[in-house]
Design a protein around this motif. Structure first.
Motif, PDB file in Angstrom:
ATOM      1  N   SER A   1      49.531  -9.362  42.763  1.00 57.22           N
ATOM      2  CA  SER A   1      48.435  -9.485  41.796  1.00 57.22           C
ATOM      3  C   SER A   1      48.454  -8.349  40.848  1.00 57.22           C
ATOM      4  O   SER A   1      48.001  -8.568  39.751  1.00 57.22           O
ATOM      5  N   SER A   2      49.150  -7.199  41.076  1.00 61.06           N
ATOM      6  CA  SER A   2      49.561  -6.282  40.059  1.00 61.06           C
ATOM      7  C   SER A   2      51.070  -6.246  39.908  1.00 61.06           C
ATOM      8  O   SER A   2      51.548  -5.591  40.772  1.00 61.06           O
ATOM      9  N   MET A   3      51.730  -6.725  38.905  1.00 54.85           N
ATOM     10  CA  MET A   3      53.101  -6.815  39.027  1.00 54.85           C
ATOM     11  C   MET A   3      53.784  -5.719  37.921  1.00 54.85           C
ATOM     12  O   MET A   3      53.082  -5.622  36.888  1.00 54.85           O
ATOM     13  N   ARG A   4      54.740  -5.139  38.070  1.00 49.48           N
ATOM     14  CA  ARG A   4      55.597  -4.142  37.395  1.00 49.48           C
ATOM     15  C   ARG A   4      56.774  -4.825  36.777  1.00 49.48           C
ATOM     16  O   ARG A   4      57.393  -5.345  37.525  1.00 49.48           O
ATOM     17  N   LEU A   5      56.736  -5.303  35.693  1.00 50.61           N
ATOM     18  CA  LEU A   5      57.826  -6.008  34.854  1.00 50.61           C
ATOM     19  C   LEU A   5      58.804  -4.722  34.282  1.00 50.61           C
ATOM     20  O   LEU A   5      58.313  -4.165  33.327  1.00 50.61           O
ATOM     21  N   VAL A   6      59.898  -4.585  34.327  1.00 46.02           N
ATOM     22  CA  VAL A   6      61.154  -3.659  33.745  1.00 46.02           C
ATOM     23  C   VAL A   6      62.072  -4.347  33.187  1.00 46.02           C
ATOM     24  O   VAL A   6      62.971  -4.769  33.630  1.00 46.02           O
ATOM     25  N   THR A   7      62.224  -3.582  31.766  1.00 47.17           N
ATOM     26  CA  THR A   7      63.373  -3.926  31.014  1.00 47.17           C
ATOM     27  C   THR A   7      64.510  -3.241  31.177  1.00 47.17           C
ATOM     28  O   THR A   7      64.264  -2.054  31.553  1.00 47.17           O
ATOM     29  N   HIS A   8      65.829  -3.731  30.706  1.00 48.00           N
ATOM     30  CA  HIS A   8      66.893  -2.789  30.969  1.00 48.00           C
ATOM     31  C   HIS A   8      68.144  -3.496  30.274  1.00 48.00           C
ATOM     32  O   HIS A   8      67.805  -4.407  29.617  1.00 48.00           O
ATOM     33  N   LEU A   9      69.232  -2.807  30.572  1.00 48.82           N
ATOM     34  CA  LEU A   9      70.326  -3.024  29.442  1.00 48.82           C
ATOM     35  C   LEU A   9      70.797  -4.655  29.950  1.00 48.82           C
ATOM     36  O   LEU A   9      71.644  -5.181  29.053  1.00 48.82           O
ATOM     37  N   ASP A  10      70.354  -5.243  31.165  1.00 49.69           N
ATOM     38  CA  ASP A  10      70.735  -6.610  31.635  1.00 49.69           C
ATOM     39  C   ASP A  10      69.826  -7.709  31.256  1.00 49.69           C
ATOM     40  O   ASP A  10      70.104  -8.665  31.348  1.00 49.69           O
ATOM     41  N   VAL A  11      68.731  -7.220  30.418  1.00 46.64           N
ATOM     42  CA  VAL A  11      67.608  -8.163  29.876  1.00 46.64           C
ATOM     43  C   VAL A  11      67.963  -8.065  28.372  1.00 46.64           C
ATOM     44  O   VAL A  11      67.902  -7.018  27.672  1.00 46.64           O
ATOM     45  N   ASP A  12      68.118  -9.181  27.747  1.00 48.12           N
ATOM     46  CA  ASP A  12      68.202  -9.210  26.193  1.00 48.12           C
ATOM     47  C   ASP A  12      66.890  -9.856  25.711  1.00 48.12           C
ATOM     48  O   ASP A  12      66.010 -10.090  26.365  1.00 48.12           O
ATOM     49  N   THR A  13      66.809 -10.006  24.470  1.00 44.47           N
ATOM     50  CA  THR A  13      65.758 -10.630  23.632  1.00 44.47           C
ATOM     51  C   THR A  13      65.542 -12.093  24.254  1.00 44.47           C
ATOM     52  O   THR A  13      64.277 -12.582  24.173  1.00 44.47           O
ATOM     53  N   ALA A  14      66.695 -12.845  24.266  1.00 44.71           N
ATOM     54  CA  ALA A  14      66.387 -14.095  24.810  1.00 44.71           C
ATOM     55  C   ALA A  14      65.921 -14.161  26.132  1.00 44.71           C
ATOM     56  O   ALA A  14      65.296 -15.109  26.546  1.00 44.71           O
ATOM     57  N   GLY A  15      66.245 -13.344  27.087  1.00 42.98           N
ATOM     58  CA  GLY A  15      65.643 -13.242  28.367  1.00 42.98           C
ATOM     59  C   GLY A  15      64.378 -13.259  28.522  1.00 42.98           C
ATOM     60  O   GLY A  15      63.416 -13.663  29.178  1.00 42.98           O
ATOM     61  N   ILE A  16      63.704 -12.262  27.523  1.00 43.16           N
ATOM     62  CA  ILE A  16      62.344 -11.826  27.217  1.00 43.16           C
ATOM     63  C   ILE A  16      61.595 -13.126  26.949  1.00 43.16           C
ATOM     64  O   ILE A  16      60.582 -13.367  27.555  1.00 43.16           O
ATOM     65  N   GLU A  17      62.162 -13.732  25.903  1.00 42.04           N
ATOM     66  CA  GLU A  17      61.712 -14.962  25.360  1.00 42.04           C
ATOM     67  C   GLU A  17      61.577 -16.325  26.322  1.00 42.04           C
ATOM     68  O   GLU A  17      60.536 -16.912  26.384  1.00 42.04           O
TER      69      GLU A  17
END
Length: 340
Positions: A311-327
């Motif tokens: 119900s409370s989630m942490r989402l973490v970006t890093h070098l294996d996540v690009d802009t296309a993955g975010i979208e």
């Protein structure tokens, strides 16, 4: 779905070594690090010590072990460390300081920005009295929950500690994220601390390893708890090479992770079923109805997007996540709530 097609937002610990990093590991010159003669480990330790303004460094397998070796070197049995209730060293490291180090943690309330008020720190320092544990150490964390401690606060907190005769330790697992967010040299984040632990296997992208930094005398003494805790490695240059590659190639690009976290937060804010907190460096925190969390997690997993459903989630970006993955993630979350 191939691993390379996944968008893994569970943590920045999930990064995979790049081709260049793998080549550096394969080509690493090695020796026996317990004897101190692994040249690649020695180079890594010297590189980080110079970068962060310390005399020496010590390579360890993990941040948890690095923090514990630091605490066990600073403190003796029955001594006390002042630490935030939300700090990794207190909350997420298995109680190692107490269980293995016989060190009493004195947890103090963290403010919303991750700091501990100076008055609270000063009030928690015990008098020299046999009724009390001996307060020996103040341990802070930067970043903490993705939040960056302001440099003036760090200076004030370490000054208070030193004025009361305490040593200071920084859990700088994501120190380079803090430096990137503030636009300062990494040594400015470590300034004022007697010791710092830096993690190589989070946003910097190495597969394993942390480095403990301090004076030459401290680091020499820290070799004993490292050995006691099982952290004495042999031909560890293959691992240290990954850390050197990370320091040489992956520091500047941390700003990309922060930018992607902003994109993620901005996109998710458009979904009214969610409450979004952040971004805080490379982390976004999302709250949603408890009954939706597990189903949303399954929906995303089926679409190649990994989160830790809650119900409370942490989402973490890093070098294996690009802009296309975010979208892709924002679209998938929006589709879930549109259809449910």
């Amino acid at each position: 779905m191939a691993t390379s097609d996944r968008v893994d937002l569970r943590s920045d610990t999930v990064t995979r070594p790049s081709a260049g990093m793998r080549r550096a590991m394969m080509d690493a010159e090695v020796g026996d690090d317990v004897f101190g003669d692994d040249p690649t480990v020695n180079r890594l330790q010297a590189l980080l010590a110079e970068l962060l303004g310390f005399e020496a460094g010590l390579f360890l397998p993990s941040g948890t072990q690095s923090n514990l070796a630091a605490l066990m070197t600073h403190c003796q049995r029955g001594d006390e460390v002042l630490v935030g209730q939300n700090a990794h060293t207190y909350r997420y490291e298995g109680g190692g300081a107490a269980v293995l180090g016989s060190i009493q943690p004195q947890p103090l309330e963290n403010e919303p920005d991750g700091s501990i008020t100076l008055d609270r720190i000063a009030a928690a320092i015990k008098p020299d009295d046999p009724h009390f544990a001996r307060t020996r150490l103040l341990a802070l964390e930067n970043t903490i929950g993705g939040r960056v401690l302001p440099l003036p606060y760090q200076h004030a907190a370490t000054t208070v500690a030193h004025e009361h005769g305490l040593a200071t330790h920084l859990d700088g697992a994501r120190l380079f994220n803090a430096a990137a967010a503030l636009g300062v040299a990494p040594a400015e984040i470590s300034a004022g601390f007697d010791t710092v632990s830096v993690c190589l296997s989070k946003g910097l992208g190495a597969p394993v390893g942390s480095v403990l930094l301090g004076s030459r005398d401290f680091i020499e003494r820290a070799r004993r708890p490292r050995k006691m805790l099982g952290g004495g490695l042999r031909q560890a240059g293959v691992l240290a090479a990954a850390g050197i590659y990370a320091l040489e190639h992956n520091i500047a690009r941390l700003a990309d992770d922060h930018a992607n976290a902003r994109r993620l937060a901005d996109g998710l804010r458009g979904i009214h079923e969610l409450t979004v907190d952040g971004p805080h460096t490379n982390m976004v925190f999302v709250r949603l109805a408890e009954e939706e969390a597990a189903a949303l997690g399954r929906w995303l997993r089926d679409r190649g997007i990994l989160v830790r459903p809650a119900s409370s989630m942490r989402l973490v970006t890093h070098l294996d996540v690009d802009t296309a993955g975010i979208e892709r993630t924002v679209r998938a979350v929006g589709d879930y709530f549109a259809r449910h």
